[in-house]
Write an enzyme that holds these catalytic residues in place. Structure first.
Site: not given
Length: 464
Positions: A35, A40, A180-181, A270, A443
């Protein structure tokens, strides 16, 4: 240069990489993980986890303003942005340490540095000026992805932010533009809008949340507008000028030019795969749009080399990466595996209201020429939702007329990111509408709406 021999070397310690490494070690394989930044990966340190911590703060802040609805009193409601960020970063740090502990516990050898594949079975790890060479029978590439930047809208950390800047702000945006959505853009828009930023979201196509079912996206759109968010679809940026601590943005919406000034712009257009520096160009490994092309077993076309998670393409989701990591580890160990079906991977967006989905949208099913039955159930018809004060929401289910197979499920409303797993499990077990109709749901719970939506598809709904 020192040398080390392993059965498996994993490149990248995000939710795909560290899970692949741990499962490999559990299966008796001598395993290493490389890494270059944080154990993580992006998800734990700069994505999934810290954003959810921040959104939880915004959710509570929102509820505090509704205290009177619940017979409670709350006065002089305010927030401390830096305290919100501190809590978020603290949670990420705790989980980062947890991943480090899990790798150590499972006897995975960890290396910090840039990994480069020299040839099949050989990796160089470079940290500062020190290099180590790892020899291995199998390589799992899990290098992840990063935010895509639009030309002219490159992040400077002052006015133009990526998700990293948005997670560690030094100030509260007064007038915010989110470009961007998709899930990332909408989550940040929801957080900052809830805390008081004047928030505008622009989207290039004709609706927000373009990956979601159109009916669900339109429902969410109405809720965002009620919350004071401004949403401009079919809108593109034509010109950008950064001046006097402001972004002067010229936008075009269906031929009409709009000029506005913002003190903050979050770019959420993106991602691109992290393929640089891996040495892929020296090997017959194909890439497309910065993502590695693999087969259904995540193999890159060379025996013993695999790619998983975001770097291997959509869906760009942590849980998909983790599942691929386990699958590849078990494949290497000679176990019988079940390949990952992208259609069975749930997508979750943690805005307010939450959005969750699995399987085909109604439009996708129709494009495939399938005859469908569609069921819907609104939150307003559910006792638990009313008791929670969460009456705005919708659950939608889609079934194949001929077989009764559940093709897709789509939700918007409180806690739907927790509810969706019921449909995911049902889809995995290939349950039909008959199985779901005969299932007894407890319920009072929100899950009853899942049952009612199925009943509605077959004209049997009770509470609408």
């Amino acid at each position: 240069m020192s040398r080390n021999n392993f059965d498996v070397v994993v490149i990248g310690a995000g939710p795909g990489g560290y899970v692949a490494a741990i499962r490999s070690a559990q299966l008796g394989l001598k395993t290493a993980i490389v890494e270059k930044e944080h154990m993580g990966g992006i998800c734990l340190n700069w994505g999934c986890i810290p954003t959810k911590a921040m959104l939880r703060s915004a959710e509570i802040f929102h509820l505090m303003h509704r205290a009177n609805e619940f017979g409670l009193n709350a006065e002089k409601i305010s927030f401390d942005l830096q305290a919100v960020i501190k809590r978020s970063r603290g949670i990420s740090k705790k989980l980062n340490q947890g991943v480090t502990h899990l790798l150590k516990k499972n006897k995975v050898k960890s290396f910090i540095g840039q990994a480069t594949i020299l040839e099949k079975g050989k990796i160089k790890v470079l940290k500062d000026k020190n290099a180590e060479e790892l020899l291995t029978d199998n390589i799992i590439i899990a290098s992840g992805a990063r935010a895509k930047e639009l030309p002219g809208l490159e992040a400077d950390g002052e006015i133009v932010w990526t998700y990293k800047h948005a997670l560690t702000p030094t100030r509260m945006p007064k007038k915010l533009l989110v470009v961007g959505s998709g899930a990332i853009g909408i989550e940040f828009a929801s957080f900052y809008n809830t805390l008081g930023s004047d928030t505008t979201v622009i989207e290039l196509v004709d609706r927000i949340l373009p990956a979601e079912d159109a009916e669900i996206a339109n429902f969410a759109n109405k809720q965002f507008l009620k919350q004071g968010m401004k949403i401009l679809t079919q809108t593109s940026i034509k010109k950008i000028e950064l001046k006097n601590n402001l972004a002067n943005i010229q936008m075009e919406q269906t031929g009409k030019l709009i000029n506005e000034k913002f003190d903050t712009v979050i770019s959420a257009v993106g991602i691109v795969g992290n393929i640089e520096g891996l040495g892929l160009e020296k090997m017959p490994i194909e890439t497309e749009n910065s993502h590695i092309i693999t087969d259904h077993n995540c193999n890159v076309g060379i025996e013993g080399i695999y790619a998983i998670g975001d770097v291997a393409g959509a869906p760009w989701l942590a849980h998909k990466a983790s599942h691929e990591g386990v699958m590849v580890a078990e494949l290497i160990a000679g176990k019988e595996v079940h390949t990952v079906d992208p259609n069975s991977i749930a997508g979750c967006t943690y805005c307010n209201p939450q959005i969750a989905s699995v399987g085909l949208t109604e439009e996708e099913a129709q494009k495939k020429g399938l005859k469908v039955k569609v069921g819907r159930f609104p939150f307003i018809g559910n006792g638990k939702a009313i008791a929670l004060g969460e009456e705005e929401g919708l659950i939608k289910t889609i079934f194949d007329v001929d077989t009764g197979e559940m093709l897709g499920a789509h939700m918007v409303g409180a806690e739907v990111t927790e509810l969706i797993q019921g449909y995911v499990l049902g889809q995995k077990l290939e349950t039909t509408e008959e199985d779901l109709i005969s299932t007894v749901f407890p319920h009072p719970t929100l899950s009853e709406m899942m049952h009612e939506s199925v009943l509605d598809a077959y004209d049997r709904a009770i509470h609408i």
